[in-house]
Design an enzyme around this catalytic site. Structure first.
Site, PDB file in Angstrom:
ATOM      1  CB  SER A   1      -0.952  -0.039   1.188  1.00  0.00           C
ATOM      2  OG  SER A   1      -1.987   0.888   1.021  1.00  0.00           O
TER       3      SER A   1
ATOM      4  CG  ASP B   1      -5.987  -2.875  -4.394  1.00  0.00           C
ATOM      5  OD1 ASP B   1      -6.792  -2.088  -3.856  1.00  0.00           O
ATOM      6  OD2 ASP B   1      -4.761  -2.783  -4.254  1.00  0.00           O
TER       7      ASP B   1
ATOM      8  CG  HIS C   1      -5.311  -2.704  -0.395  1.00  0.00           C
ATOM      9  ND1 HIS C   1      -4.641  -2.152  -1.467  1.00  0.00           N
ATOM     10  CD2 HIS C   1      -4.837  -2.050   0.700  1.00  0.00           C
ATOM     11  CE1 HIS C   1      -3.811  -1.222  -1.042  1.00  0.00           C
ATOM     12  NE2 HIS C   1      -3.903  -1.144   0.266  1.00  0.00           N
TER      13      HIS C   1
END
EC number: 3.4.14.-
Length: 726
Positions: free
Chosen positions: A558, A641, A673
């Site tokens: 991330s 995601d 994600h």
């Protein structure tokens, strides 16, 4: 695969064997919150364990004796999805996911001392969870949640006819959120009641939707909302729930309210902290959370942020009187920590709250009438707190926690006393054998603006006289942290036991070290955080003689994935043998494809079209940065995601391949994600650890370390070389 010189340094690294493997990590039992009975004698908790042979995850429920710490099996029925205490001795209510109503669930009543002797109280015609109960006369009122149709009925997927067209039509945001496209159904809190007939309770099947009458309201709020988003008063008469502000654009603002409504739904729910409302302190218009009634049902404590588009602003405790127009009182508002959950003591005089402090989830106490300058007192416990409940009517609490060295810690904590251990998973589960706090230590280094914290995680059998390659792990968020808690995805102990010393930094932007450090990353993604990381790396190189930085690797997910992409084009990128970027942004302007626009509009000080220069400032794809790329890089990105589109990962991989940088793309079409499915998690670990082991030299020093060839998924490779080779 593009031809390149993949150099491996031949150093005499310390060989650790493999004390804690990815298979151990994935298959270790996973235990949930332990909830004590009203008298504080027993607690019930869920447990599951993945089996690589049968490819399934059997689940069940256990009973914890709060006096002895002994654990016994309550049931191994995997259809039992939820258990809660009925409020009468050791009687339990449980939910069975298999019911006579297709797509519905059954409500069953039993006794913890004779669980098999249960009776069915009724059925609910749809998926339903998060029961909260309260006595009200001769009834037991309850609330829980499920999905609602637009008409207010409980949504039952099994009863819905499949539409003839797959089209979706939107007139407002969200279009998609986290890992799914938004549909017409939404989460809602429903109320009902159990009626006693003789010695048994029954449910008549009637539910009241408490949320749907408020247009555009939703509770619990996805993607992570749950039973902590609502509460039932102890007298069973009133329900409080949190919803995003119905009148405001949900994708652009974080503003949310706490609503109250009669349990029977006789009135439409009303917010107690509407922005600019008479009960809301001036200037408070951010996200609300964790509503909880006082023992006398007359007050509600809740948390709220001030800023309307900042999901990581500091939460402050508020207390409002039920049914009053008086402004809510702010409690300990100058405390520079961000509480996460609240509970009242049995006499209503003390609040117990959890908050992150210096990378540890701690439990604190404070008076319920504390003034602004009051500093809460920490309660002694091990690891980090994930949940807690009072033991009977005492001041003691049963803590469900975890740490970097154990995935489950059950303990009794009492203010002013040492904690009492009940069950620590690392002392019982063979998969966690050898893990303990001795291999973990904090590290503080002067950063760009202030001292920065990191964790040092050492491999099992660590020898300070030997040398271990560095694994430099960068957390996501960016407003997050590497805490003293167990991760079921990125777990530093798994990396360490490949033969690394892990450094897990908490640079500028991290939470739990005061709000200023968290706020300072705003519009500075590649600035102070990058400088912090560089300074930490230099400190490790110059001071930790047992760490080999020359053959180190760096990885992140991330925001951590963005930082890896940023590092690849900077000086620090040349300090590592390999990089791993999981779900990281690559092209600055592509951030507009995200779901939660409030996040980017806060972090980059404006909208995509009004503050474009801020989005471009930290653009990893700029030609002057890409020209410097040379470190082998693994890219991980999955199709579901919707926070960071898979196109980011594919675009990054495209450029790496065209430049002839040794690279690989790992894609999961059924993950978001996060990679959470057990078999996918195993492949993720085989590819990620195999990649770094190849370039760090671990594969040569530790024959048992994971290799890329351990993964049995076939590699797709259609070309002989790089575009620039021809």
């Amino acid at each position: 695969m593009a031809p390149a010189k993949w150099l491996i340094a031949s150093l005499a690294f310390a060989s650790t064997g493999l004390a804690f493997t990815p298979e151990d990590f994935i298959s270790a039992p996973r235990r949930g919150e332990a909830i004590p009975d009203p008298k504080g004698q027993f607690a019930v908790f869920p447990v599951s364990k993945y089996n690589f042979d049968t490819k399934d995850r059997p689940s069940g429920w256990n009973l914890l004796n709060l006096k002895t710490g002994d654990i016994s099996v309550l049931t191994t029925d995997a259809d039992v999805s939820e258990i809660t205490w009925l409020g009468e001795g050791t009687n339990l209510l449980y939910v069975n996911g298999t019911d006579s109503v297709k797509g519905g669930v059954g409500i069953w009543i039993s006794d913890a001392k004779n669980f098999g002797n249960a009776y069915k109280a009724g059925s609910i015609p749809g998926a339903f969870q998060g029961f909260k109960l309260a006595k009200s006369g001769d009834k037991i009122n309850f609330v829980g949640y499920g999905q609602s149709t637009t008409k207010g009925d409980l949504y039952n997927e099994a009863a819905i006819e499949k539409p003839v067209s797959s089209a979706r039509i939107y007139d407002s945001l969200f279009v998609r959120h986290w890992d799914a496209y938004v549909g017409t159904q939404f989460n809602a809190v429903f109320s009902g009641a159990l009626t006693k007939n003789g010695n048994k309770y029954s449910f008549d099947g009637k539910l009241k939707n408490l949320v749907q009458p408020v247009k555009y309201a939703e509770s619990p709020y996805p993607p992570f909302g749950g039973s902590g988003d609502y509460d039932l008063s102890p007298d069973g008469k009133t329900v409080a729930f949190m919803s995003k502000a119905p009148e405001l654009p949900k994708a652009n603002l974080t503003t949310s309210y706490i609503f109250t409504v009669p349990h029977d739904g006789s009135k439409v729910a009303e917010p107690i902290n509407k922005r600019n409302g008479p009960r809301t302190p001036h200037g408070i218009e951010g996200a609300s959370s964790s509503p909880v009634f006082s023992p006398d049902s007359k007050r509600i404590a809740y948390l709220q942020m001030a800023t309307k588009n900042y999901e990581s602003d500091r939460r402050v405790i508020h207390i409002a009187e039920v049914g009053s127009n008086k402004p809510a009182q702010r409690i300990a508002s100058n405390w520079d920590r961000s509480p996460e959950s609240i509970k009242w003591s049995s006499d209503g005089r003390t609040l117990y709250v959890t908050a992150e402090e210096h990378a540890t989830g701690k439990l604190f106490t404070l008076p319920s009438d504390a003034r602004d300058n009051h500093m809460p007192s920490a309660v002694k416990h091990d690891g980090s707190v994930s949940a807690f409940s009072f033991v009977g009517s005492s001041k003691s609490v049963l803590i469900t926690g975890n740490s970097l060295w154990s995935n489950a810690l059950y303990q009794i904590a009492t203010p002013g006393r040492p904690n009492r251990k009940l069950f620590y998973a690392n002392e019982h589960d063979p998969q966690l054998k050898g893990l303990g706090p001795n291999d973990i230590e904090p590290l503080w280094v002067d950063g760009a603006r202030t001292k920065i914290h990191s964790w040092i995680v050492k491999p099992t059998g660590f020898d300070k006289n030997k040398v271990y390659p560095l694994a430099f792990l960068i957390h996501g968020g960016p407003q997050g942290s590497w805490g003293d808690n167990w991760s079921t995805r990125w777990n530093p102990r798994v990396w360490a036991d490949q033969g690394y010393v892990v450094i897990a930094p908490n640079p500028t932007g991290s939470t739990g070290f005061g709000q200023k450090l968290t706020d300072d990353i705003t519009n500075d993604w590649g600035g102070a955080p990058y400088k912090d990381l560089f300074k930490i790396w230099e400190h490790v190189r110059d001071n930790l003689k047992y760490v080999d930085t020359d053959n180190g690797i760096a990885a992140g997910a991330s925001f951590g994935g963005f930082m890896i992409n940023w590092i690849q084009g900077q000086e620090l990128g040349r300090k590592f043998k390999a990089l791993v970027s999981h779900d990281g942004t690559f092209v600055g302007s592509s951030k507009i494809g995200t779901d939660e626009l409030f996040f980017i509009e806060h972090d980059f000080n404006g909208t995509f079209f009004e503050a474009r220069q801020n989005y471009d400032r930290w653009d990893c794809s700029k030609p002057e940065y890409v020209a410097k790329w040379s470190t082998p890089q693994l890219v991980v990105h999955s199709d579901y995601d919707f926070r960071l589109s898979v196109a980011e990962g594919v675009g990054l991989f495209n450029v790496l391949q065209e430049k002839g940088v040794p690279s690989r793309l790992l894609n999961f079409p059924d993950e978001s994600h996060w990679v959470t499915k057990p078999e996918n998690s195993l492949v993720w670990h085989q590819q990620v650890l195999g990649w770094i082991n190849k370039f760090s030299g671990i594969n040569k020093s530790n024959p048992k370390a994971i290799k890329l060839s351990d993964c049995k998924v076939e590699v797709i490779d259609h070309e002989a070389g790089s575009y620039f080779d021809y």
